[in-house]
Motif scaffolding. Structure first.
Motif, PDB file in Angstrom:
ATOM      1  N   LYS A   6       0.835  -1.196   0.000  1.00  0.00           N
ATOM      2  CA  LYS A   6       0.000   0.000   0.000  1.00  0.00           C
ATOM      3  C   LYS A   6       0.871   1.247   0.000  1.00  0.00           C
ATOM      4  O   LYS A   6       1.915   1.278   0.625  1.00  0.00           O
ATOM      5  CB  LYS A   6      -0.920  -0.007   1.222  1.00  0.00           C
ATOM      6  N   VAL A   7       0.420   2.268  -0.727  1.00  0.00           N
ATOM      7  CA  VAL A   7       1.111   3.550  -0.776  1.00  0.00           C
ATOM      8  C   VAL A   7       0.275   4.563  -0.016  1.00  0.00           C
ATOM      9  O   VAL A   7      -0.936   4.673  -0.222  1.00  0.00           O
ATOM     10  CB  VAL A   7       1.333   4.024  -2.234  1.00  0.00           C
ATOM     11  N   TYR A   8       0.955   5.285   0.884  1.00  0.00           N
ATOM     12  CA  TYR A   8       0.299   6.292   1.725  1.00  0.00           C
ATOM     13  C   TYR A   8       0.953   7.650   1.516  1.00  0.00           C
ATOM     14  O   TYR A   8       2.138   7.731   1.190  1.00  0.00           O
ATOM     15  CB  TYR A   8       0.446   5.916   3.204  1.00  0.00           C
ATOM     16  N   VAL A   9       0.167   8.707   1.730  1.00  0.00           N
ATOM     17  CA  VAL A   9       0.697  10.069   1.667  1.00  0.00           C
ATOM     18  C   VAL A   9       0.242  10.844   2.898  1.00  0.00           C
ATOM     19  O   VAL A   9      -0.744  10.489   3.552  1.00  0.00           O
ATOM     20  CB  VAL A   9       0.228  10.833   0.398  1.00  0.00           C
ATOM     21  N   LYS A  10       0.993  11.901   3.197  1.00  0.00           N
ATOM     22  CA  LYS A  10       0.594  12.892   4.181  1.00  0.00           C
ATOM     23  C   LYS A  10       0.355  14.185   3.421  1.00  0.00           C
ATOM     24  O   LYS A  10       1.063  14.496   2.464  1.00  0.00           O
ATOM     25  CB  LYS A  10       1.675  13.115   5.238  1.00  0.00           C
ATOM     26  N   VAL A  11      -0.649  14.938   3.870  1.00  0.00           N
ATOM     27  CA  VAL A  11      -0.972  16.211   3.233  1.00  0.00           C
ATOM     28  C   VAL A  11      -0.956  17.326   4.270  1.00  0.00           C
ATOM     29  O   VAL A  11      -1.151  17.081   5.457  1.00  0.00           O
ATOM     30  CB  VAL A  11      -2.341  16.163   2.518  1.00  0.00           C
ATOM     31  N   VAL A  20       5.373  10.765   1.066  1.00  0.00           N
ATOM     32  CA  VAL A  20       4.856   9.542   0.471  1.00  0.00           C
ATOM     33  C   VAL A  20       5.701   8.386   0.983  1.00  0.00           C
ATOM     34  O   VAL A  20       6.914   8.517   1.145  1.00  0.00           O
ATOM     35  CB  VAL A  20       4.854   9.607  -1.080  1.00  0.00           C
ATOM     36  N   ASP A  21       5.047   7.256   1.265  1.00  0.00           N
ATOM     37  CA  ASP A  21       5.786   6.078   1.724  1.00  0.00           C
ATOM     38  C   ASP A  21       4.931   4.843   1.501  1.00  0.00           C
ATOM     39  O   ASP A  21       3.749   4.936   1.162  1.00  0.00           O
ATOM     40  CB  ASP A  21       6.158   6.203   3.202  1.00  0.00           C
ATOM     41  N   SER A  22       5.528   3.683   1.702  1.00  0.00           N
ATOM     42  CA  SER A  22       4.806   2.430   1.485  1.00  0.00           C
ATOM     43  C   SER A  22       4.575   1.707   2.800  1.00  0.00           C
ATOM     44  O   SER A  22       5.221   1.980   3.808  1.00  0.00           O
ATOM     45  CB  SER A  22       5.596   1.527   0.535  1.00  0.00           C
ATOM     46  N   SER A  23       3.655   0.778   2.762  1.00  0.00           N
ATOM     47  CA  SER A  23       3.302   0.007   3.963  1.00  0.00           C
ATOM     48  C   SER A  23       4.472  -0.835   4.461  1.00  0.00           C
ATOM     49  O   SER A  23       4.486  -1.248   5.617  1.00  0.00           O
ATOM     50  CB  SER A  23       2.095  -0.891   3.677  1.00  0.00           C
ATOM     51  N   ILE A  24       5.470  -1.051   3.625  1.00  0.00           N
ATOM     52  CA  ILE A  24       6.654  -1.802   4.042  1.00  0.00           C
ATOM     53  C   ILE A  24       7.388  -1.055   5.160  1.00  0.00           C
ATOM     54  O   ILE A  24       7.902  -1.665   6.088  1.00  0.00           O
ATOM     55  CB  ILE A  24       7.617  -2.025   2.852  1.00  0.00           C
ATOM     56  N   LYS A  34      -4.226   6.435   2.493  1.00  0.00           N
ATOM     57  CA  LYS A  34      -3.889   5.413   1.496  1.00  0.00           C
ATOM     58  C   LYS A  34      -4.372   5.894   0.135  1.00  0.00           C
ATOM     59  O   LYS A  34      -5.522   6.301  -0.028  1.00  0.00           O
ATOM     60  CB  LYS A  34      -4.559   4.089   1.843  1.00  0.00           C
ATOM     61  N   ILE A  35      -3.473   5.857  -0.853  1.00  0.00           N
ATOM     62  CA  ILE A  35      -3.830   6.332  -2.186  1.00  0.00           C
ATOM     63  C   ILE A  35      -3.791   5.243  -3.251  1.00  0.00           C
ATOM     64  O   ILE A  35      -4.375   5.411  -4.323  1.00  0.00           O
ATOM     65  CB  ILE A  35      -2.940   7.509  -2.632  1.00  0.00           C
ATOM     66  N   ASP A  36      -3.093   4.129  -2.971  1.00  0.00           N
ATOM     67  CA  ASP A  36      -2.936   3.111  -4.013  1.00  0.00           C
ATOM     68  C   ASP A  36      -2.369   1.852  -3.387  1.00  0.00           C
ATOM     69  O   ASP A  36      -1.908   1.861  -2.241  1.00  0.00           O
ATOM     70  CB  ASP A  36      -1.986   3.627  -5.093  1.00  0.00           C
ATOM     71  N   GLY A  40       5.725  -4.147  -6.963  1.00  0.00           N
ATOM     72  CA  GLY A  40       6.839  -3.599  -7.728  1.00  0.00           C
ATOM     73  C   GLY A  40       7.477  -2.408  -7.039  1.00  0.00           C
ATOM     74  O   GLY A  40       7.015  -1.947  -5.994  1.00  0.00           O
ATOM     75  N   ASP A  41       8.557  -1.919  -7.655  1.00  0.00           N
ATOM     76  CA  ASP A  41       9.314  -0.808  -7.068  1.00  0.00           C
ATOM     77  C   ASP A  41       8.479   0.443  -6.881  1.00  0.00           C
ATOM     78  O   ASP A  41       8.688   1.196  -5.939  1.00  0.00           O
ATOM     79  CB  ASP A  41      10.531  -0.475  -7.927  1.00  0.00           C
ATOM     80  N   LYS A  42       7.559   0.714  -7.796  1.00  0.00           N
ATOM     81  CA  LYS A  42       6.719   1.918  -7.676  1.00  0.00           C
ATOM     82  C   LYS A  42       6.013   1.939  -6.331  1.00  0.00           C
ATOM     83  O   LYS A  42       5.843   2.996  -5.727  1.00  0.00           O
ATOM     84  CB  LYS A  42       5.697   1.950  -8.808  1.00  0.00           C
ATOM     85  N   PHE A  43       5.625   0.790  -5.847  1.00  0.00           N
ATOM     86  CA  PHE A  43       4.881   0.687  -4.595  1.00  0.00           C
ATOM     87  C   PHE A  43       5.797   0.452  -3.398  1.00  0.00           C
ATOM     88  O   PHE A  43       5.611   1.045  -2.340  1.00  0.00           O
ATOM     89  CB  PHE A  43       3.836  -0.434  -4.703  1.00  0.00           C
ATOM     90  N   SER A  44       6.781  -0.411  -3.555  1.00  0.00           N
ATOM     91  CA  SER A  44       7.646  -0.729  -2.415  1.00  0.00           C
ATOM     92  C   SER A  44       8.606   0.403  -2.080  1.00  0.00           C
ATOM     93  O   SER A  44       8.964   0.599  -0.924  1.00  0.00           O
ATOM     94  CB  SER A  44       8.409  -2.027  -2.663  1.00  0.00           C
TER      95      SER A  44
END
Length: 110
Positions: A6-11, A20-24, A34-36, A40-44
């Motif tokens: 999962k990809v998360y952002v702060k606003v 922006v960061d990932s659930s890893i 959570k935005i996506d 793959g690398d785009k997410f991790s």
């Protein structure tokens, strides 16, 4: 089958995406949105790979905002409004010249 990353952002208060960061790498996502998700690398490695233009531009201004859950690129006009350019510091020489001119004006020379 592997679980999607999962990809998360702060606003900020203007919904500008500031992180922006990932659930890893996130252990607490309480203040994140959570935005996506995917693989793959785009997410991790979302910090460097998720946004096409990167999180910030060459002027250190953020590039994206979150509008109703969708990522929207900030326009140059929005960036100018949200991130006004810092005032340029005057050089020592310019400061001296200004003071000299002020003194000459006060003396009535110019």
């Amino acid at each position: 089958m592997n679980e999607n990353i999962k990809v998360y952002v702060k606003v900020d208060n203007n919904n500008v995406i500031t992180q922006v960061d990932s659930s890893i790498f996130l252990f607490n996502v309480e203040d994140w949105v959570k935005i996506d998700e995917g693989a793959g690398d785009k997410f991790s490695h979302a910090q460097g790979n998720y946004f096409e233009k990167g999180l910030i531009d060459s002027k250190s201004n953020y590039n994206y905002k979150l509008v109703y859950g969708k990522i929207v690129e900030l326009t140059e006009e929005e960036k100018e409004k949200l991130f006004p350019a810092p005032k340029q510091e005057l050089s020592l020489e310019d400061r001296i010249a200004m003071l000299e001119n002020l003194q000459l004006q006060q003396e009535g020379v110019i």
